[in-house]
Motif scaffolding. Structure first.
Motif, PDB file in Angstrom:
ATOM      1  N   PHE A 195      11.290 -56.457  45.756  1.00  0.00           N
ATOM      2  CA  PHE A 195      10.074 -55.738  45.390  1.00  0.00           C
ATOM      3  C   PHE A 195       9.869 -54.533  46.300  1.00  0.00           C
ATOM      4  CE2 PHE A 195       9.259 -59.854  43.522  1.00  0.00           C
ATOM      5  CZ  PHE A 195       8.754 -59.476  42.290  1.00  0.00           C
ATOM      6  N   HIS A 196       9.455 -53.450  45.702  1.00  0.00           N
ATOM      7  CA  HIS A 196       9.142 -52.229  46.453  1.00  0.00           C
ATOM      8  C   HIS A 196       7.697 -51.847  46.187  1.00  0.00           C
ATOM      9  CE1 HIS A 196      13.273 -51.435  47.620  1.00  0.00           C
ATOM     10  NE2 HIS A 196      13.641 -51.765  46.377  1.00  0.00           N
ATOM     11  N   ARG A 197       7.138 -51.147  47.114  1.00  0.00           N
ATOM     12  CA  ARG A 197       5.767 -50.673  46.941  1.00  0.00           C
ATOM     13  C   ARG A 197       5.739 -49.589  45.881  1.00  0.00           C
ATOM     14  NH1 ARG A 197       1.565 -48.146  51.185  1.00  0.00           N
ATOM     15  NH2 ARG A 197      -0.240 -48.657  49.943  1.00  0.00           N
ATOM     16  N   MET A 198       4.722 -49.617  45.027  1.00  0.00           N
ATOM     17  CA  MET A 198       4.593 -48.639  43.950  1.00  0.00           C
ATOM     18  C   MET A 198       4.252 -47.267  44.521  1.00  0.00           C
ATOM     19  SD  MET A 198       2.179 -48.671  40.538  1.00  0.00           S
ATOM     20  CE  MET A 198       2.368 -50.414  40.370  1.00  0.00           C
ATOM     21  N   ASN A 199       4.864 -46.255  43.968  1.00  0.00           N
ATOM     22  CA  ASN A 199       4.596 -44.878  44.356  1.00  0.00           C
ATOM     23  C   ASN A 199       3.150 -44.535  44.001  1.00  0.00           C
ATOM     24  OD1 ASN A 199       4.614 -42.104  44.718  1.00  0.00           O
ATOM     25  ND2 ASN A 199       6.659 -41.857  43.862  1.00  0.00           N
ATOM     26  N   TRP A 200       2.481 -43.730  44.797  1.00  0.00           N
ATOM     27  CA  TRP A 200       1.085 -43.366  44.548  1.00  0.00           C
ATOM     28  C   TRP A 200       0.935 -42.533  43.282  1.00  0.00           C
ATOM     29  CZ3 TRP A 200      -0.137 -38.232  44.201  1.00  0.00           C
ATOM     30  CH2 TRP A 200       0.776 -37.331  44.743  1.00  0.00           C
ATOM     31  N   ARG A 201       2.010 -41.932  42.804  1.00  0.00           N
ATOM     32  CA  ARG A 201       1.921 -41.082  41.615  1.00  0.00           C
ATOM     33  C   ARG A 201       1.739 -41.890  40.341  1.00  0.00           C
ATOM     34  NH1 ARG A 201       6.697 -38.165  44.124  1.00  0.00           N
ATOM     35  NH2 ARG A 201       5.723 -36.499  45.309  1.00  0.00           N
TER      36      ARG A 201
ATOM     37  N   MET B 102       6.743 -53.305  41.494  1.00  0.00           N
ATOM     38  CA  MET B 102       7.974 -52.854  40.870  1.00  0.00           C
ATOM     39  C   MET B 102       9.151 -53.489  41.601  1.00  0.00           C
ATOM     40  SD  MET B 102       6.969 -48.853  40.218  1.00  0.00           S
ATOM     41  CE  MET B 102       8.604 -48.423  39.763  1.00  0.00           C
ATOM     42  N   GLN B 103      10.162 -53.855  40.850  1.00  0.00           N
ATOM     43  CA  GLN B 103      11.297 -54.519  41.453  1.00  0.00           C
ATOM     44  C   GLN B 103      12.541 -53.655  41.305  1.00  0.00           C
ATOM     45  OE1 GLN B 103      11.968 -58.373  39.931  1.00  0.00           O
ATOM     46  NE2 GLN B 103      13.510 -58.904  41.417  1.00  0.00           N
ATOM     47  N   GLY B 104      13.208 -53.442  42.402  1.00  0.00           N
ATOM     48  CA  GLY B 104      14.450 -52.677  42.398  1.00  0.00           C
ATOM     49  C   GLY B 104      15.616 -53.598  42.708  1.00  0.00           C
ATOM     50  N   LYS B 105      16.724 -53.035  43.125  1.00  0.00           N
ATOM     51  CA  LYS B 105      17.920 -53.828  43.437  1.00  0.00           C
ATOM     52  C   LYS B 105      17.687 -54.754  44.623  1.00  0.00           C
ATOM     53  CE  LYS B 105      21.280 -50.523  41.701  1.00  0.00           C
ATOM     54  NZ  LYS B 105      22.373 -49.637  42.054  1.00  0.00           N
ATOM     55  N   GLY B 106      16.963 -54.293  45.609  1.00  0.00           N
ATOM     56  CA  GLY B 106      16.785 -55.067  46.824  1.00  0.00           C
ATOM     57  C   GLY B 106      15.539 -55.929  46.828  1.00  0.00           C
TER      58      GLY B 106
ATOM     59  N   PRO C 242      -0.050 -44.813  39.682  1.00  0.00           N
ATOM     60  CA  PRO C 242      -1.453 -45.082  39.346  1.00  0.00           C
ATOM     61  C   PRO C 242      -2.239 -43.809  39.044  1.00  0.00           C
ATOM     62  CG  PRO C 242      -0.856 -46.198  41.382  1.00  0.00           C
ATOM     63  CD  PRO C 242       0.298 -45.335  40.995  1.00  0.00           C
ATOM     64  N   LEU C 243      -1.899 -42.714  39.725  1.00  0.00           N
ATOM     65  CA  LEU C 243      -2.593 -41.456  39.478  1.00  0.00           C
ATOM     66  C   LEU C 243      -2.357 -40.980  38.047  1.00  0.00           C
ATOM     67  CD1 LEU C 243      -4.195 -39.022  40.695  1.00  0.00           C
ATOM     68  CD2 LEU C 243      -1.965 -37.970  41.060  1.00  0.00           C
ATOM     69  N   VAL C 244      -1.127 -41.015  37.603  1.00  0.00           N
ATOM     70  CA  VAL C 244      -0.803 -40.573  36.242  1.00  0.00           C
ATOM     71  C   VAL C 244      -1.424 -41.509  35.208  1.00  0.00           C
ATOM     72  CG1 VAL C 244       1.096 -40.273  34.598  1.00  0.00           C
ATOM     73  CG2 VAL C 244       1.296 -39.348  36.898  1.00  0.00           C
ATOM     74  N   LEU C 245      -1.378 -42.818  35.455  1.00  0.00           N
ATOM     75  CA  LEU C 245      -1.977 -43.767  34.519  1.00  0.00           C
ATOM     76  C   LEU C 245      -3.490 -43.568  34.413  1.00  0.00           C
ATOM     77  CD1 LEU C 245      -0.015 -47.020  35.358  1.00  0.00           C
ATOM     78  CD2 LEU C 245       0.223 -45.561  33.347  1.00  0.00           C
ATOM     79  N   THR C 246      -4.141 -43.326  35.534  1.00  0.00           N
ATOM     80  CA  THR C 246      -5.581 -43.081  35.523  1.00  0.00           C
ATOM     81  C   THR C 246      -5.914 -41.802  34.775  1.00  0.00           C
ATOM     82  OG1 THR C 246      -5.803 -44.213  37.632  1.00  0.00           O
ATOM     83  CG2 THR C 246      -7.609 -42.758  36.983  1.00  0.00           C
ATOM     84  N   TRP C 247      -5.153 -40.753  35.041  1.00  0.00           N
ATOM     85  CA  TRP C 247      -5.385 -39.468  34.378  1.00  0.00           C
ATOM     86  C   TRP C 247      -5.162 -39.595  32.872  1.00  0.00           C
ATOM     87  CZ3 TRP C 247      -1.877 -36.116  31.886  1.00  0.00           C
ATOM     88  CH2 TRP C 247      -2.400 -34.868  31.558  1.00  0.00           C
ATOM     89  N   ALA C 248      -4.093 -40.259  32.472  1.00  0.00           N
ATOM     90  CA  ALA C 248      -3.788 -40.413  31.047  1.00  0.00           C
ATOM     91  C   ALA C 248      -4.844 -41.276  30.365  1.00  0.00           C
ATOM     92  CB  ALA C 248      -2.403 -41.018  30.870  1.00  0.00           C
ATOM     93  N   GLY C 249      -5.295 -42.323  31.034  1.00  0.00           N
ATOM     94  CA  GLY C 249      -6.332 -43.173  30.458  1.00  0.00           C
ATOM     95  C   GLY C 249      -7.640 -42.431  30.279  1.00  0.00           C
TER      96      GLY C 249
END
Length: 53
Positions: free
Chosen positions: A7-13, A1-5, A15-22
């Motif tokens: 690339f930032h590390r993706m929040n752990w939530r 994910m890219q922010g103003k500054g 992938p968790l939400v994407l896995t659960w929804a999938g």
């Protein structure tokens, strides 16, 4: 994910939400695909076993 500054590390939530929804989408699909189209004898299944008229 890219922010103003940069690339930032993706929040752990995320992938968790994407896995659960999938998983919630795959389970009903697998259940629907597991319904047989023919009987054990090879005859076409015209009415589902749960529909009793």
């Amino acid at each position: 994910m890219q922010g103003k500054g940069g690339f930032h590390r993706m929040n752990w939530r995320v992938p968790l939400v994407l896995t659960w929804a999938g998983t919630r989408g795959v389970v009903p699909l697998a259940a629907a695909l597991s319904i047989p189209e023919t009987t054990e004898a090879g005859a076409a299944l015209t009415d589902p076993p749960w529909s009793s008229s």
